[in-house]
Structure formats: C-alpha cells, structure tokens
Design an enzyme around this catalytic site. Structure first.
Site: not given
Ligand code: RB5
Length: 157
Positions: A11, A68, A70, A101, A112, A136
């Site tokens: 994203d 993305c 996270t 596994h 981030r 497994h």
């Molecule tokens: C975008 O702000 C954020 O929500 C997205 O990149 C991600 O971390 C969502 O899980």
C-alpha cells in the site's frame, strides 16, 4: 531455488520498501510481478493483498511478498483467498519456520515496523527455506479442512 517467480504488493506506506526489495530480488535473479501501488496516495491494502493472493492461488507465481504499514491488514486480505497461507513476520526465524513447517506461500511485513535490512533478511530466509512435509502435513491439511468446511473434525473428538 524453489521459488523463482514472485508477486509483490503493497500500500501507500510501503512504496519505498517495495522498490528496495524488488531491486534486491531482481538482482538475485528472481522474476517479479509488481501489483502494488507505486504512489504514496492513500491506497486500500486489501486490493494488493487480494491481487498477490490470487496470482499465488492460481499458480501464476510461486510465492508472494506483501508490505503495508504493519504487514497485518494486507496479510488478512491475502488469507481470505482459498489456498493462501500468508504469514506476517518481523524477524527472519519465523519467516524460515513458516516455510519449513507451515508451507507458507506468502510472506508479509510492515514498512512502519522493520527496516529494509531486516526485510531483506526475512525475504532471504523465507525464500531459502523448503517445506519439510512429514509430520507437518497433517496440520497443514487441517488448515485446509477448516478453510473448506468451516469445521475441524479433530476439534470435535
Ligand atoms: C495504513 O494507514 C495502514 O493501516 C496499513 O498500511 C496497514 O498497516 C494495515 O494493516
């Protein structure tokens, strides 16, 4: 290498990391289909999660990489597609074990959350590991059973 052709998606939070990971893997000789956004304009991560998952589930690529903020939302989207085992990792050990596994077919991480060197380490470990099968397999089969039937016979015994 077991995985040669990969799909990558992201994203708006992860355009820079996606480009660095793509360049890193192209240099190593992997073929990559980029279905993520190349813009930093706000972009809904389920679109990229779905596109990469679709390519993997349809056998168009061997595996996928999703990034993305996270790694969480985009992996949730991918895991809604039948046949997908997408794991979110912030360190290489889990990435490697998820291949050995869990026979993971997509790896996700957060731009981030980790830096690009850790992301490369995760990708290297994930791509370098082979599914071990054996003991497994019954557990991976249970994942498919839940997906297929929304039930798990072993949980009712
Ligand atoms: C975008 O702000 C954020 O929500 C997205 O990149 C991600 O971390 C969502 O899980």
């Amino acid at each position: 290498m077991a995985f040669k052709k990969l799909a990558i998606g992201n994203d708006h939070t992860a355009v820079g990391m996606k480009n660095e990971i793509m360049a890193y893997l192209l240099e190593k000789g992997y073929e990559i289909i980029n279905v993520g956004t190349d813009s930093t304009e706000s972009f809904n991560y389920p679109i990229s999660g779905y596109k990469v998952a679709r390519l993997v589930a349809d056998g168009e690529v061997d595996g996928g990489i999703l990034i993305c903020g996270t790694g969480v939302g985009i992996s949730l989207a991918a895991n809604k597609v039948k046949g997908i085992r997408c794991v979110t990792c912030s360190e290489p050990y889990s990435a490697r074990l998820s291949r050995q596994h869990n026979n993971s077919n997509i790896v996700a991480f957060g731009a981030r959350v980790i830096g690009v060197e850790t992301a490369k380490d995760i990708v290297d470990n994930w791509l370098g590991a082979e599914y071990e099968g054996g003991r497994h397999q019954a557990r991976v089969d249970m994942l498919a059973e839940i997906e297929e039937t929304q039930k798990l016979a072993a949980a009712e015994e």
